[in-house]
Motif scaffolding. Structure first.
Motif, short mmCIF file in Angstrom:
data_model
loop_
_atom_site.label_atom_id
_atom_site.label_comp_id
_atom_site.label_asym_id
_atom_site.label_seq_id
_atom_site.Cartn_x
_atom_site.Cartn_y
_atom_site.Cartn_z
N SER A 276 71.17 9.87 59.73
CA SER A 276 71.09 8.35 58.88
C SER A 276 69.36 8.24 58.16
N LYS A 277 69.37 7.76 57.38
CA LYS A 277 67.28 7.19 57.20
C LYS A 277 67.42 6.80 58.29
N ARG A 278 67.86 6.00 59.66
CA ARG A 278 66.85 5.24 60.75
C ARG A 278 66.60 6.68 61.64
N PHE A 279 67.38 7.29 61.48
CA PHE A 279 66.38 8.66 62.59
C PHE A 279 65.43 9.34 62.04
N ILE A 280 65.42 9.20 60.77
CA ILE A 280 64.11 10.10 59.50
C ILE A 280 63.96 9.71 59.83
N THR A 281 63.04 7.97 59.71
CA THR A 281 61.94 7.24 59.67
C THR A 281 61.34 7.50 60.95
N THR B 162 55.51 3.16 55.06
CA THR B 162 56.35 3.16 53.51
C THR B 162 56.69 5.17 53.53
N TYR B 163 57.93 4.70 53.51
CA TYR B 163 58.63 6.50 53.01
C TYR B 163 58.90 6.70 51.98
N ASN B 164 58.86 7.20 50.75
CA ASN B 164 59.43 7.37 49.72
C ASN B 164 60.94 7.55 49.79
N LYS B 165 61.60 6.70 49.30
CA LYS B 165 62.58 5.91 49.30
C LYS B 165 63.81 7.76 48.69
N GLU B 166 63.23 8.75 48.19
CA GLU B 166 64.05 9.08 47.64
C GLU B 166 63.80 10.64 47.96
N ILE B 167 62.96 11.03 48.92
CA ILE B 167 63.06 11.50 49.82
C ILE B 167 63.36 11.50 50.90
N LEU B 168 62.97 10.51 51.52
CA LEU B 168 64.67 10.56 52.41
C LEU B 168 66.00 10.28 51.83
N ASN B 169 66.28 9.98 51.10
CA ASN B 169 68.10 10.31 50.43
C ASN B 169 67.89 11.30 50.60
N ARG B 170 67.15 12.86 49.56
CA ARG B 170 67.37 13.75 49.92
C ARG B 170 67.58 14.27 51.30
N ILE B 171 66.97 14.10 51.73
CA ILE B 171 67.06 14.73 53.96
C ILE B 171 68.41 14.06 54.61
N LYS B 172 68.55 13.00 54.47
CA LYS B 172 69.87 12.31 54.80
C LYS B 172 71.46 12.99 53.66
N GLU B 173 71.10 13.59 52.79
CA GLU B 173 72.02 14.52 51.81
C GLU B 173 72.23 15.89 52.70
N LYS B 174 70.74 16.09 52.87
CA LYS B 174 70.77 18.02 53.19
C LYS B 174 71.22 18.17 55.46
N TYR B 175 70.85 17.02 55.79
CA TYR B 175 71.03 17.13 57.48
C TYR B 175 72.09 16.46 57.55
#
Length: 64
Positions: free
Chosen positions: A26-31, A10-23
């Motif tokens: 997709s969230k899938r690639f991040i996870t 389980t990952y922090n969704k807010e951090i995932l959203n920030r990384i998604k915006e930055k780069y």
């Protein structure tokens, strides 16, 4: 002979959203990057950013 299953992280969704915006990825690639399923230069950047943001949140919560 049961097939071994992977632990669901389980990952922090807010951090995932920030990384998604930055780069702009997709969230899938991040996870997948965080879980170790992907290996690239971008994956290393994602892992470092996630850890840095997670540490910042932890430090902030300690001060409250």
């Amino acid at each position: 002979m049961d097939k071994e299953t992977k632990k669901k992280n389980t990952y922090n969704k807010e951090i995932l959203n920030r990384i998604k915006e930055k780069y702009g990825i997709s969230k899938r690639f991040i996870t997948m990057s965080l879980s170790g399923d992907r290996k690239s230069e971008m994956t290393d950047k994602i892992r470092k950013d996630y850890k840095r943001m997670e540490n910042a949140i932890t430090e902030l919560l300690k001060t409250l």
